[in-house]
Enzyme design. Structure first.
Site, PDB file in Angstrom:
ATOM      1  CG  HIS A  40      -2.060   0.840   1.299  1.00 34.77           C
ATOM      2  ND1 HIS A  40      -2.440   1.660   0.270  1.00 34.77           N
ATOM      3  CD2 HIS A  40      -2.933   1.112   2.315  1.00 34.77           C
ATOM      4  CE1 HIS A  40      -3.485   2.386   0.649  1.00 34.77           C
ATOM      5  NE2 HIS A  40      -3.804   2.079   1.882  1.00 34.77           N
ATOM      6  CG  HIS A  56      -4.326   0.519  -8.392  1.00 32.98           C
ATOM      7  ND1 HIS A  56      -5.677   0.421  -8.147  1.00 32.98           N
ATOM      8  CD2 HIS A  56      -3.831   1.433  -7.521  1.00 32.98           C
ATOM      9  CE1 HIS A  56      -5.983   1.252  -7.173  1.00 32.98           C
ATOM     10  NE2 HIS A  56      -4.883   1.881  -6.771  1.00 32.98           N
ATOM     11  CG  ASP A  66       2.622   4.560  -3.921  1.00 35.14           C
ATOM     12  OD1 ASP A  66       2.441   5.698  -3.479  1.00 35.14           O
ATOM     13  OD2 ASP A  66       1.947   3.574  -3.558  1.00 35.14           O
TER      14      ASP A  66
HETATM   15  N1  CMC Z   1       5.096  -6.688  -9.856  1.00 33.47           N
HETATM   16  C1  CMC Z   1       5.047  -7.904 -10.419  1.00 33.47           C
HETATM   17  N2  CMC Z   1       3.900  -8.556 -10.663  1.00 33.47           N
HETATM   18  C2  CMC Z   1       2.763  -7.937 -10.330  1.00 33.47           C
HETATM   19  C3  CMC Z   1       2.738  -6.672  -9.759  1.00 33.47           C
HETATM   20  C4  CMC Z   1       3.964  -6.044  -9.509  1.00 33.47           C
HETATM   21  N3  CMC Z   1       4.028  -4.843  -8.942  1.00 33.47           N
HETATM   22  N4  CMC Z   1       1.471  -6.294  -9.534  1.00 33.47           N
HETATM   23  C5  CMC Z   1       0.692  -7.304  -9.949  1.00 33.47           C
HETATM   24  N5  CMC Z   1       1.488  -8.302 -10.423  1.00 33.47           N
HETATM   25  C6  CMC Z   1       1.031  -9.574 -10.945  1.00 33.47           C
HETATM   26  C7  CMC Z   1       0.531 -10.431  -9.796  1.00 33.47           C
HETATM   27  O1  CMC Z   1       1.559 -11.169  -9.192  1.00 33.47           O
HETATM   28  C8  CMC Z   1      -0.471 -11.305 -10.503  1.00 33.47           C
HETATM   29  O2  CMC Z   1       0.221 -12.325 -11.184  1.00 33.47           O
HETATM   30  P1  CMC Z   1      -0.314 -13.849 -11.137  1.00 33.47           P
HETATM   31  O3  CMC Z   1      -1.671 -13.784 -11.766  1.00 33.47           O
HETATM   32  O4  CMC Z   1       0.721 -14.583 -11.914  1.00 33.47           O
HETATM   33  O5  CMC Z   1      -0.365 -14.185  -9.687  1.00 33.47           O
HETATM   34  C9  CMC Z   1      -1.056 -10.397 -11.548  1.00 33.47           C
HETATM   35  O6  CMC Z   1      -0.088  -9.376 -11.770  1.00 33.47           O
HETATM   36  C10 CMC Z   1      -2.372  -9.742 -11.167  1.00 33.47           C
HETATM   37  O7  CMC Z   1      -2.238  -9.106  -9.938  1.00 33.47           O
HETATM   38  P2  CMC Z   1      -3.511  -8.337  -9.336  1.00 33.47           P
HETATM   39  O8  CMC Z   1      -4.574  -9.322  -9.048  1.00 33.47           O
HETATM   40  O9  CMC Z   1      -3.824  -7.222 -10.244  1.00 33.47           O
HETATM   41  O10 CMC Z   1      -2.926  -7.769  -7.984  1.00 33.47           O
HETATM   42  P3  CMC Z   1      -3.720  -7.409  -6.649  1.00 33.47           P
HETATM   43  O11 CMC Z   1      -4.935  -6.655  -6.966  1.00 33.47           O
HETATM   44  O12 CMC Z   1      -3.881  -8.610  -5.804  1.00 33.47           O
HETATM   45  O13 CMC Z   1      -2.618  -6.489  -5.926  1.00 33.47           O
HETATM   46  C11 CMC Z   1      -1.180  -4.642  -5.699  1.00 33.47           C
HETATM   47  C12 CMC Z   1      -2.513  -5.133  -6.235  1.00 33.47           C
HETATM   48  C13 CMC Z   1      -1.121  -3.133  -5.834  1.00 33.47           C
HETATM   49  C14 CMC Z   1      -1.045  -5.017  -4.208  1.00 33.47           C
HETATM   50  C15 CMC Z   1      -0.043  -5.296  -6.524  1.00 33.47           C
HETATM   51  O14 CMC Z   1      -0.122  -4.852  -7.855  1.00 33.47           O
HETATM   52  C16 CMC Z   1       1.334  -5.006  -5.945  1.00 33.47           C
HETATM   53  O15 CMC Z   1       1.775  -5.718  -5.026  1.00 33.47           O
HETATM   54  N6  CMC Z   1       2.032  -3.944  -6.426  1.00 33.47           N
HETATM   55  C17 CMC Z   1       3.301  -3.546  -5.867  1.00 33.47           C
HETATM   56  C18 CMC Z   1       3.103  -2.713  -4.613  1.00 33.47           C
HETATM   57  C19 CMC Z   1       2.546  -1.344  -4.943  1.00 33.47           C
HETATM   58  O16 CMC Z   1       3.017  -0.649  -5.830  1.00 33.47           O
HETATM   59  N7  CMC Z   1       1.551  -0.903  -4.162  1.00 33.47           N
HETATM   60  C20 CMC Z   1       0.923   0.421  -4.317  1.00 33.47           C
HETATM   61  C21 CMC Z   1      -0.515   0.297  -4.693  1.00 33.47           C
HETATM   62  S1  CMC Z   1      -1.305   1.761  -5.300  1.00 33.47           S
HETATM   63  C22 CMC Z   1      -1.126   3.112  -4.278  1.00 33.47           C
HETATM   64  C23 CMC Z   1      -1.100   2.850  -2.815  1.00 33.47           C
HETATM   65  O17 CMC Z   1      -1.951   2.200  -2.259  1.00 33.47           O
HETATM   66  O18 CMC Z   1      -0.152   3.358  -2.231  1.00 33.47           O
END
Ligand code: CMC
Length: 392
Positions: A236, A280, A333
């Site tokens: 987050h 996201h 971010d």
């Molecule tokens: N790096 C690598 N792979 C990723 C990433 C990433 N940053 N984000 C998503 N994926 C992959 C994920 O592993 C999944 O792959 P698989 O289907 O093989 O398991 C696929 O993309 C779909 O992921 P999703 O369902 O869209 O992800 P989610 O909704 O569960 O999680 C998230 C969203 C933001 C937690 C995640 O994208 C992440 O961990 N990002 C990195 C941390 C980050 O930048 N967080 C800030 C969020 S936005 C602003 C805020 O809140 O501060």
């Protein structure tokens, strides 16, 4: 028989059920504060690009907390009111300095969480959840959070906490607290825009945490402490720090020789590493806040010269590879990390800056929850052991 039935094998696998872990795709309640969809982020009817261009952070805070945009007189009075409430007691500043000096590895988000908790004890309306008291408390918290951040950073830097300058905006005062110096006009504007972009985002993890806490009829300070805890995590708000740390790591590894940016990224994909500042839960075609902040950050970097701009060049390369190979866009971010870095802000303070803004959204949600409350208490799908007897 229609063509579609003919070509569908009898034993075709059932469609994969949607992955609803983490409440993905679930609507958890109503709100009038903010709307987030694939193409727009709207605060009380106003689109984020409109706000980032035309409204100050204080005006946005007024809009979110009070419900309507202020006129010029209301905006001025609100800004003066906030500027007059920034001081924290010397005891609290000393307690935070004590925490920092005794535990130099403590994260500033943890220090800030403690600071908000300490503020609760001396807030005369801490236990009053009436709308009027909650608005007053929200304003006091908003005004004082930069000072809590300043008390932490001043202790880390071994300098005095700067005195309040009521002529400074929230953004400029926050920069003063973080760096010990009054910022220039461009830095103030960029910080202000980033605070506007960070102020609210419907039922994100930290806001939902605040609403769960508020729904038990607990108080605003307790909810905000919970929000800070949720925001701290790297998935987050903590991602703005981790995004910059990741860029520094790539830069270091490439400079050391033996790898290129592209090879570094391939290795990261192969090890299933999460790249910070990308992806996201809601925005699948890009986070429109990211482009706004990148443009401002780049402007600042270009003014500083090639040593600063190199971070944006590296960021663009990483972003291009991520999009090309994974079709994953940067979130707010990602440019935030680079922007605050070139502005000379210590990396561990990036997420506390997020708090200095999001406290507005959290407070608006706590007030909305209290105004129409029912305890948030979902069900769980039990997948544990079958019923068994303790004595066999
Ligand atoms: N790096 C690598 N792979 C990723 C990433 C990433 N940053 N984000 C998503 N994926 C992959 C994920 O592993 C999944 O792959 P698989 O289907 O093989 O398991 C696929 O993309 C779909 O992921 P999703 O369902 O869209 O992800 P989610 O909704 O569960 O999680 C998230 C969203 C933001 C937690 C995640 O994208 C992440 O961990 N990002 C990195 C941390 C980050 O930048 N967080 C800030 C969020 S936005 C602003 C805020 O809140 O501060």
């Amino acid at each position: 028989m229609s063509a579609s039935i003919e070509t569908t094998p009898q034993n075709a696998p059932a469609p994969k059920p949607a992955d609803t872990r983490g409440l993905a795709g679930q609507t958890a309640g109503d709100t009038t504060i903010c709307s987030v969809n694939q193409t727009q982020l709207i605060y009380r009817g106003y689109e984020i690009a409109d706000l980032a261009e035309h409204a100050s952070f204080e005006e946005v805070a007024y809009l979110l907390l009070i419900g309507e945009k202020p006129d010029a007189a209301q905006a001025k009075a609100f800004r003066q009111e906030l500027a007059g409430m920034r001081e924290i007691s010397p005891d609290i500043a000393a307690a935070l300095a004590h925490v920092v000096k005794g535990n130099p590895e403590t994260h500033p988000m943890s220090v800030l969480r403690t600071g908000v908790s300490l503020l609760s004890h001396s807030d005369p309306e801490c236990e009053d959840n009436s709308p009027e008291a909650e608005l007053r408390k929200a304003k006091r918290l908003l005004a004082k959070i930069p000072t809590l951040i300043g008390a932490c950073q001043a202790a880390l830097d071994g300098r005095e906490l700067p005195a309040n300058d009521p002529s400074l905006s929230h953004a400029a005062y926050l920069m003063l607290m973080l760096t010990g110096k009054t910022p220039d006009e461009l830095a103030t504007r960029i910080m202000d825009v980033s605070l506007v972009l960070y102020a609210e985002h419907d039922f994100n993890a930290s806001t939902f945490t605040c609403r769960v806490i508020a729904s038990t009829e607990s108080d605003l300070h307790s909810a905000i402490c919970g929000g800070i805890g949720a925001l701290k995590g790297p998935l987050h708000g903590g991602a703005n720090e981790m995004a910059m740390e990741m860029l520094k790591e790539i830069d270091r590894d490439v400079a050391a020789g033996g790898t290129t940016v592209s090879e570094w990224m391939t290795a990261a994909f192969e090890s299933k590493r999460k790249l910070m500042g990308f992806g996201h839960r809601v925005y699948k075609n890009g986070d429109h806040r990211a482009g706004i902040l990148r443009a401002w950050g780049l402007k600042y970097a270009e003014q500083l010269g090639p040593e600063a701009k190199k971070w944006f060049d590296l960021g663009d390369e990483v972003q291009g590879i991520m999009l090309d190979q994974k079709n994953i866009h940067p979130n707010v971010d990602f440019p935030c990390g680079m922007t605050y870095f070139v502005m000379g802000i210590p990396v561990p303070q990036y997420t506390p800056i997020f708090v200095a803004s999001r406290v507005v959204g959290w407070s608006a949600h706590v007030m909305e929850q209290h105004a129409n409350n029912r305890i948030i208490r979902p069900l769980a799908n039990y997948t544990g052991a079958a019923l068994r007897n303790w004595n066999g």
